[in-house]
Design a protein around this motif. Sequence first.
Motif, PDB file in Angstrom:
ATOM      1  N   PRO A 167      49.858  45.943  53.229  1.00  0.00           N
ATOM      2  CA  PRO A 167      49.450  46.866  52.164  1.00  0.00           C
ATOM      3  C   PRO A 167      48.402  46.237  51.237  1.00  0.00           C
ATOM      4  N   GLU A 179      44.407  47.457  50.578  1.00  0.00           N
ATOM      5  CA  GLU A 179      43.989  47.857  49.235  1.00  0.00           C
ATOM      6  C   GLU A 179      42.794  47.060  48.732  1.00  0.00           C
ATOM      7  N   LYS A 238      45.937  52.776  47.290  1.00  0.00           N
ATOM      8  CA  LYS A 238      47.330  52.351  47.438  1.00  0.00           C
ATOM      9  C   LYS A 238      47.753  52.621  48.874  1.00  0.00           C
ATOM     10  N   ALA A 239      48.446  51.646  49.458  1.00  0.00           N
ATOM     11  CA  ALA A 239      48.923  51.759  50.837  1.00  0.00           C
ATOM     12  C   ALA A 239      50.429  51.519  50.846  1.00  0.00           C
ATOM     13  N   ASP A 240      51.187  52.574  51.066  1.00  0.00           N
ATOM     14  CA  ASP A 240      52.648  52.461  51.153  1.00  0.00           C
ATOM     15  C   ASP A 240      53.064  52.553  52.615  1.00  0.00           C
ATOM     16  N   VAL A 293      54.069  44.107  49.483  1.00  0.00           N
ATOM     17  CA  VAL A 293      52.600  44.162  49.545  1.00  0.00           C
ATOM     18  C   VAL A 293      51.994  43.157  50.529  1.00  0.00           C
ATOM     19  N   TYR A 325      53.404  55.661  57.066  1.00  0.00           N
ATOM     20  CA  TYR A 325      52.608  55.301  55.894  1.00  0.00           C
ATOM     21  C   TYR A 325      52.215  56.518  55.079  1.00  0.00           C
ATOM     22  N   TRP A 371      48.969  56.919  52.396  1.00  0.00           N
ATOM     23  CA  TRP A 371      47.799  56.257  51.841  1.00  0.00           C
ATOM     24  C   TRP A 371      47.189  57.101  50.749  1.00  0.00           C
TER      25      TRP A 371
END
Length: 166
Positions: A30, A34, A40-42, A53, A63, A65
Motif C-alpha cells: 500500500p 501511494e 490511498k491504497a487499501d 502499509v 482492494y 483504491w
Amino acid sequence: MITDDRWSKFKITADVDTDVRSMYEAWATPEGLETWFLRKADFFAIGGRQREVQEFIKKEDTYTWYWHGYDDTTTENGQILEANGSDFVKFTFTGGTIVSVSITCKLGIVIVELTQENIPEENDPGKNLYVQCQLGWTFYLANLKSVLEGGKDLRNKRKDLFSNFK
C-alpha cells in the motif's frame, strides 16, 4: 473468421534506474503504490483484515483504491490475481480488464512491463479504455520513474484544481 484483438490489449514498458526489490515494493505494498500512483491504497486479506502499509499484497486480496483529484466516492475496487513476492503482480482493473506487471533487470536497469488485457470493445471514443488507460499508465509509469530515481512526484494532489495529472 479471424478476430481483431489489437484493441483488446496493450503493453507499455518503462526503464527505471532502481533495483528489482524497490520496484516490487512500489507495486506490491500500500505504501509503495501511494508514493507514485494512488492517494490511498487499501488491501484486504481473505479474512477481511486490512493489510499494513508496508505489508506485501497476496493473491486473492481485494482492494479499494482512492485517487488524487477525487473525493472518497470515486474508487476502484478489484482483486489481486497473482503476487509472487519478487517480480510479478496481476490484478483486475477498471471495466473488467486485467493488468499484469512484470519486473526484470536488463543491463543494470530495471524494466517494468505492464500489460492491460481483456479490454472491452467500445464505440464511444470518450469511454475507450484502450486509449484512456494507455494514456493514464504512461503518465503513472513516468511518475514512478521520477519518484524512484529521486525526482519529483508529478501528480496534482489538489481537488480544487483540475488537471490530467492526478
